[in-house]
Design a protein around this motif. Structure first.
Motif, PDB file in Angstrom:
ATOM      1  N   ASP A  67       2.727 -26.583  25.380  1.00 18.33           N
ATOM      2  CA  ASP A  67       3.037 -27.594  24.361  1.00 18.33           C
ATOM      3  C   ASP A  67       3.976 -28.659  24.901  1.00 18.33           C
ATOM      4  O   ASP A  67       3.824 -29.849  24.576  1.00 18.33           O
ATOM      5  CB  ASP A  67       3.644 -26.932  23.128  1.00 18.33           C
ATOM      6  N   ASN A  68       4.948 -28.260  25.724  1.00 18.73           N
ATOM      7  CA  ASN A  68       5.868 -29.244  26.306  1.00 18.73           C
ATOM      8  C   ASN A  68       5.129 -30.233  27.203  1.00 18.73           C
ATOM      9  O   ASN A  68       5.388 -31.440  27.162  1.00 18.73           O
ATOM     10  CB  ASN A  68       6.956 -28.544  27.114  1.00 18.73           C
ATOM     11  N   MET A  69       4.218 -29.732  28.020  1.00 18.18           N
ATOM     12  CA  MET A  69       3.466 -30.597  28.928  1.00 18.18           C
ATOM     13  C   MET A  69       2.541 -31.538  28.167  1.00 18.18           C
ATOM     14  O   MET A  69       2.446 -32.731  28.489  1.00 18.18           O
ATOM     15  CB  MET A  69       2.679 -29.748  29.921  1.00 18.18           C
ATOM     16  N   LEU A  70       1.866 -31.026  27.159  1.00 27.28           N
ATOM     17  CA  LEU A  70       0.968 -31.868  26.368  1.00 27.28           C
ATOM     18  C   LEU A  70       1.750 -32.933  25.604  1.00 27.28           C
ATOM     19  O   LEU A  70       1.320 -34.097  25.527  1.00 27.28           O
ATOM     20  CB  LEU A  70       0.150 -31.009  25.402  1.00 27.28           C
ATOM     21  N   ALA A  71       2.897 -32.553  25.060  1.00 19.91           N
ATOM     22  CA  ALA A  71       3.725 -33.524  24.349  1.00 19.91           C
ATOM     23  C   ALA A  71       4.245 -34.592  25.303  1.00 19.91           C
ATOM     24  O   ALA A  71       4.279 -35.786  24.966  1.00 19.91           O
ATOM     25  CB  ALA A  71       4.887 -32.826  23.650  1.00 19.91           C
ATOM     26  N   ALA A  72       4.650 -34.173  26.496  1.00 23.71           N
ATOM     27  CA  ALA A  72       5.142 -35.132  27.485  1.00 23.71           C
ATOM     28  C   ALA A  72       4.056 -36.141  27.842  1.00 23.71           C
ATOM     29  O   ALA A  72       4.323 -37.348  27.936  1.00 23.71           O
ATOM     30  CB  ALA A  72       5.617 -34.395  28.733  1.00 23.71           C
ATOM     31  N   ALA A  73       2.835 -35.671  28.055  1.00 18.23           N
ATOM     32  CA  ALA A  73       1.734 -36.577  28.370  1.00 18.23           C
ATOM     33  C   ALA A  73       1.471 -37.540  27.217  1.00 18.23           C
ATOM     34  O   ALA A  73       1.195 -38.728  27.429  1.00 18.23           O
ATOM     35  CB  ALA A  73       0.478 -35.770  28.685  1.00 18.23           C
ATOM     36  N   GLN A  74       1.570 -37.037  25.988  1.00 20.86           N
ATOM     37  CA  GLN A  74       1.355 -37.894  24.824  1.00 20.86           C
ATOM     38  C   GLN A  74       2.406 -39.000  24.754  1.00 20.86           C
ATOM     39  O   GLN A  74       2.077 -40.174  24.561  1.00 20.86           O
ATOM     40  CB  GLN A  74       1.396 -37.063  23.546  1.00 20.86           C
ATOM     41  N   TYR A  75       3.666 -38.640  24.939  1.00 17.88           N
ATOM     42  CA  TYR A  75       4.730 -39.643  24.900  1.00 17.88           C
ATOM     43  C   TYR A  75       4.597 -40.617  26.070  1.00 17.88           C
ATOM     44  O   TYR A  75       4.847 -41.824  25.917  1.00 17.88           O
ATOM     45  CB  TYR A  75       6.097 -38.966  24.937  1.00 17.88           C
ATOM     46  N   ALA A  76       4.217 -40.110  27.223  1.00 10.36           N
ATOM     47  CA  ALA A  76       4.026 -40.989  28.381  1.00 10.36           C
ATOM     48  C   ALA A  76       2.941 -42.020  28.097  1.00 10.36           C
ATOM     49  O   ALA A  76       3.105 -43.215  28.396  1.00 10.36           O
ATOM     50  CB  ALA A  76       3.677 -40.169  29.616  1.00 10.36           C
ATOM     51  N   ASN A  77       1.853 -41.575  27.515  1.00 10.72           N
ATOM     52  CA  ASN A  77       0.773 -42.509  27.165  1.00 10.72           C
ATOM     53  C   ASN A  77       1.248 -43.544  26.152  1.00 10.72           C
ATOM     54  O   ASN A  77       0.910 -44.738  26.255  1.00 10.72           O
ATOM     55  CB  ASN A  77      -0.422 -41.754  26.609  1.00 10.72           C
ATOM     56  N   GLN A  78       2.039 -43.124  25.183  1.00 14.28           N
ATOM     57  CA  GLN A  78       2.545 -44.055  24.168  1.00 14.28           C
ATOM     58  C   GLN A  78       3.449 -45.112  24.787  1.00 14.28           C
ATOM     59  O   GLN A  78       3.433 -46.277  24.366  1.00 14.28           O
ATOM     60  CB  GLN A  78       3.297 -43.281  23.088  1.00 14.28           C
ATOM     61  N   HIS A  79       4.224 -44.722  25.793  1.00 18.55           N
ATOM     62  CA  HIS A  79       5.157 -45.654  26.438  1.00 18.55           C
ATOM     63  C   HIS A  79       4.532 -46.338  27.656  1.00 18.55           C
ATOM     64  O   HIS A  79       5.245 -47.062  28.372  1.00 18.55           O
ATOM     65  CB  HIS A  79       6.427 -44.913  26.851  1.00 18.55           C
ATOM     66  N   ARG A  80       3.250 -46.104  27.911  1.00 15.35           N
ATOM     67  CA  ARG A  80       2.537 -46.685  29.054  1.00 15.35           C
ATOM     68  C   ARG A  80       3.197 -46.291  30.367  1.00 15.35           C
ATOM     69  O   ARG A  80       3.345 -47.091  31.307  1.00 15.35           O
ATOM     70  CB  ARG A  80       2.437 -48.210  28.942  1.00 15.35           C
ATOM     71  N   VAL A  81       3.595 -45.034  30.441  1.00 14.12           N
ATOM     72  CA  VAL A  81       4.182 -44.464  31.653  1.00 14.12           C
ATOM     73  C   VAL A  81       3.097 -43.700  32.399  1.00 14.12           C
ATOM     74  O   VAL A  81       2.426 -42.842  31.815  1.00 14.12           O
ATOM     75  CB  VAL A  81       5.347 -43.511  31.301  1.00 14.12           C
ATOM     76  N   PRO A  82       2.856 -43.993  33.680  1.00 15.11           N
ATOM     77  CA  PRO A  82       1.798 -43.299  34.420  1.00 15.11           C
ATOM     78  C   PRO A  82       2.098 -41.809  34.583  1.00 15.11           C
ATOM     79  O   PRO A  82       3.249 -41.411  34.787  1.00 15.11           O
ATOM     80  CB  PRO A  82       1.776 -44.007  35.772  1.00 15.11           C
ATOM     81  N   VAL A  83       1.035 -41.018  34.495  1.00 13.94           N
ATOM     82  CA  VAL A  83       1.143 -39.562  34.597  1.00 13.94           C
ATOM     83  C   VAL A  83       0.428 -39.092  35.856  1.00 13.94           C
ATOM     84  O   VAL A  83      -0.737 -39.454  36.092  1.00 13.94           O
ATOM     85  CB  VAL A  83       0.535 -38.861  33.378  1.00 13.94           C
ATOM     86  N   VAL A  84       1.110 -38.287  36.658  1.00 10.38           N
ATOM     87  CA  VAL A  84       0.509 -37.650  37.835  1.00 10.38           C
ATOM     88  C   VAL A  84       0.361 -36.165  37.522  1.00 10.38           C
ATOM     89  O   VAL A  84       1.327 -35.501  37.154  1.00 10.38           O
ATOM     90  CB  VAL A  84       1.380 -37.839  39.091  1.00 10.38           C
ATOM     91  N   LEU A  85      -0.853 -35.657  37.668  1.00 11.34           N
ATOM     92  CA  LEU A  85      -1.127 -34.232  37.458  1.00 11.34           C
ATOM     93  C   LEU A  85      -1.294 -33.542  38.799  1.00 11.34           C
ATOM     94  O   LEU A  85      -2.115 -33.957  39.615  1.00 11.34           O
ATOM     95  CB  LEU A  85      -2.393 -34.046  36.623  1.00 11.34           C
ATOM     96  N   ASP A  86      -0.531 -32.477  39.005  1.00 10.07           N
ATOM     97  CA  ASP A  86      -0.690 -31.612  40.180  1.00 10.07           C
ATOM     98  C   ASP A  86      -1.213 -30.275  39.670  1.00 10.07           C
ATOM     99  O   ASP A  86      -0.455 -29.447  39.174  1.00 10.07           O
ATOM    100  CB  ASP A  86       0.643 -31.432  40.898  1.00 10.07           C
ATOM    101  N   PRO A  87      -2.531 -30.031  39.792  1.00 10.47           N
ATOM    102  CA  PRO A  87      -3.160 -28.845  39.201  1.00 10.47           C
ATOM    103  C   PRO A  87      -3.041 -27.612  40.101  1.00 10.47           C
ATOM    104  O   PRO A  87      -4.032 -27.037  40.547  1.00 10.47           O
ATOM    105  CB  PRO A  87      -4.612 -29.281  39.041  1.00 10.47           C
ATOM    106  N   VAL A  88      -1.829 -27.183  40.350  1.00  4.56           N
ATOM    107  CA  VAL A  88      -1.559 -26.123  41.328  1.00  4.56           C
ATOM    108  C   VAL A  88      -2.349 -24.856  40.993  1.00  4.56           C
ATOM    109  O   VAL A  88      -2.275 -24.329  39.886  1.00  4.56           O
ATOM    110  CB  VAL A  88      -0.054 -25.804  41.379  1.00  4.56           C
ATOM    111  N   ALA A  89      -3.116 -24.391  41.981  1.00  6.40           N
ATOM    112  CA  ALA A  89      -3.860 -23.125  41.870  1.00  6.40           C
ATOM    113  C   ALA A  89      -4.756 -23.070  40.645  1.00  6.40           C
ATOM    114  O   ALA A  89      -4.990 -21.989  40.093  1.00  6.40           O
ATOM    115  CB  ALA A  89      -2.898 -21.936  41.880  1.00  6.40           C
ATOM    116  N   CYS A  90      -5.287 -24.217  40.219  1.00  8.39           N
ATOM    117  CA  CYS A  90      -6.110 -24.214  39.003  1.00  8.39           C
ATOM    118  C   CYS A  90      -7.427 -23.471  39.205  1.00  8.39           C
ATOM    119  O   CYS A  90      -8.107 -23.157  38.222  1.00  8.39           O
ATOM    120  CB  CYS A  90      -6.363 -25.632  38.523  1.00  8.39           C
ATOM    121  N   GLY A  91      -7.783 -23.185  40.452  1.00  6.14           N
ATOM    122  CA  GLY A  91      -8.978 -22.393  40.701  1.00  6.14           C
ATOM    123  C   GLY A  91      -8.719 -20.903  40.735  1.00  6.14           C
ATOM    124  O   GLY A  91      -9.647 -20.105  40.888  1.00  6.14           O
TER     125      GLY A  91
END
Length: 259
Positions: A67-91
């Protein structure tokens, strides 16, 4: 861009894994950025109102972090702040992959940075043992496939790094295997990428190439430092070289091929 970054000292919010927080913060401070390891969603709106970029690294993700990560991405999008995703070990687990796909589906991500196995897992199937990458995968092919699926900038690291933006690819042959011998070698790169693209939700191929080559050339200089071939010394020298490196060093040593 490096000179401008150091002048502007952008605030980079890093939601990153517990293992690499100190290394990441020191690396960004040395480079010239201002890191904040804020994670609480109740203050994220205020932090991101003043931020240059947001890094979301899922290295030590738990259910409570989602929830913290999703909320952070939402606020970043609202403020037009670029988001970098590092999908560590997602496989390596369904939980990690499902979270990354949800984040990518619901929010605007500027850059995905990962190794070939991580990106391959996002676009299809890839088996992983923890964070290990399959060295038989083509970083160029994986970068192109990931761009086609997610339509955002892609940085795939490996023996040859590949960057894909708007379907165009640059291959980078700088770097050292020692980056895989210290905890946080790849994670710090994700933060460096975030630093270089501050305030740019649609980063260019040129800026991302400068970000990666700055980091990988710094790693080569660290390896050449006294005892730099030893992992412990290398990690310290890498921080030092991020502090010392100049644009002229990158221009002199970078090995970039346009595809």
């Amino acid at each position: 861009m490096l000179t401008q970054l150091r002048q502007d000292n952008p605030l980079i919010i890093c939601i990153t894994n517990d293992v690499v927080k100190n290394f990441t913060a020191n690396g960004l401070l040395a480079l010239g950025a201002s890191p904040a390891m804020a994670t609480e969603q109740r203050e994220m709106d205020e932090f991101l109102a003043h931020a240059g970029a947001l890094l979301i690294n899922i290295g030590s993700i738990e259910v409570g972090d989602v929830d913290n990560m999703l909320a952070a991405a939402q606020y970043a999008n609202q403020h037009r702040v670029p988001v970098v995703l590092d999908p560590v070990a997602c496989g390596a687990s369904k939980f990690r992959k499902d979270f990354c796909l949800k984040l990518l589906h619901e929010h605007e991500i500027a850059v995905i940075r990962g190794n070939a196995s991580e990106l391959q897992a996002l676009v299809g199937e890839a088996s992983m043992k923890g964070t290990d990458a399959d060295t038989s995968l083509s970083t160029e092919a994986v970068a192109q496939a990931a761009y086609e699926q997610f339509k955002c900038a892609i940085v795939v690291t490996g023996a040859i790094d590949a960057i894909c933006v708007d379907g165009k690819v640059n291959l980078i042959e700088n770097g050292t295997p020692l980056l895989t011998k210290v905890t946080g070698g790849g994670c710090l790169l994700g933060a460096v990428v975030a630093s270089f693209i501050y305030n740019e939700t649609k980063p260019t191929l040129e800026v991302l190439t400068e970000a990666v080559t700055t980091y990988t050339v710094a790693s080569e200089l660290a390896e050449k430092s006294p005892n730099g071939t030893l992992p412990g010394h290398f990690a310290v020298h890498l921080i030092d070289q991020l502090y010392l490196i100049q644009e002229s060093d990158v221009a002199k040593n970078r090995l970039v091929k346009e595809v």
